[in-house]
Design an enzyme around this catalytic site. Structure first.
Site: not given
Lengths: 106, 155
Positions: A16-18, A49
């Protein structure tokens, strides 16, 4: 008896990341290599996310600013500092999988 | 001439020893060639900065390096990769990976176009690209390092 995670059953893994299309994608490549090294079957998907919150997963991997909100929502949540360091991810994954009672290597 | 292949080929831009006072300027500097070449619209750089403000400095994905980008709908028009090395390192506010000396930026016109490029980039990052980029003595050498990434995209 349930199947062994990553051996009998493919692991579902989210990186996950922004935004879900840059850093999490780099992390996905690192994670795929690490699961291969460990001889584990895993389906790794990169996403942002908020999308990840709606997805069932065995393992969620991300940076500390994102992983906190997933604790308790997936059996294993791994926080990594360096997204291109396979050794860091491998050590943390093995420790987390052993703590969860899953086979970490075969 | 293979028109489709040429159109899909990622463009690369690199500048070395760029002056940036802070992480915002560093991201703007990395995005600037993308805007100038028309690979992204003028507000793309601002969206890259906004995303860090919204989600934190997660783009600092390894010690010393940040990967800036925004979404296709934020004005990305053509697949391109840019890198700047900074004269003086800047802090992004990352707990372990600051200070940053290399800022990469990319633009992808859709959610799939960049997948091969990022896979090739990941392979080279794992293979020491950050250090070789950081120490690149000229813009041409840095651009050649990015071109190497593009040449290794699986097709």
């Amino acid at each position: 008896m349930p199947g062994r995670k990553g051996v009998d059953d493919e692991l579902t893994v989210l990186t996950v990341c922004g935004v879900g299309m840059g850093t999490s994608l780099i992390l996905r490549m690192t994670a795929e290599d690490v699961f291969k090294q460990l001889g584990l079957r895993a389906r790794v998907q990169a996403m942002d996310v908020s999308s990840a919150h709606g997805m069932p997963a065995d393992i969620i991997i991300g940076q500390e600013m994102h992983t906190g909100e997933f604790v308790g929502r997936a059996p294993i949540v791994v926080t990594v500092r360096n997204f291109i360091d396979k050794a860091e991810l491998r050590d943390k994954l093995v420790a987390a999988m052993e703590a969860a009672g899953w086979t970490a290597s075969v | 001439m293979d028109g489709v292949g040429v159109a899909d080929r990622p463009l690369v831009y690199a500048r070395t020893r760029v002056a940036a006072a802070d992480w915002v300027q560093a991201i703007q500097a990395a995005c600037e060639p993308l805007l100038r070449a028309g690979c992204a619209s003028s507000h793309y750089a601002q969206r890259c900065v906004d995303l860090v403000r919204e989600h934190g400095p997660y783009i600092v994905l390894a010690p010393g390096v940040a990967l800036a980008h925004a979404r296709p709908e934020d004005g990305a028009r053509r697949l391109a990769l840019s890198a700047v090395t900074l004269r003086r390192a800047v802090a992004f506010g990352h707990s372990t990976n600051d200070p940053v000396r290399v800022v990469l930026a990319f633009a992808s016109p859709d959610a799939q176009a960049h997948l091969g490029l990022l896979a090739a980039l990941a392979r080279r990052l794992a293979d020491g690209l950050i250090e070789t980029l950081r120490d690149a003595p000229s813009d041409a050498v840095a651009a050649a390092l990015l071109q190497e990434v593009v040449d290794n995209v699986d097709r």
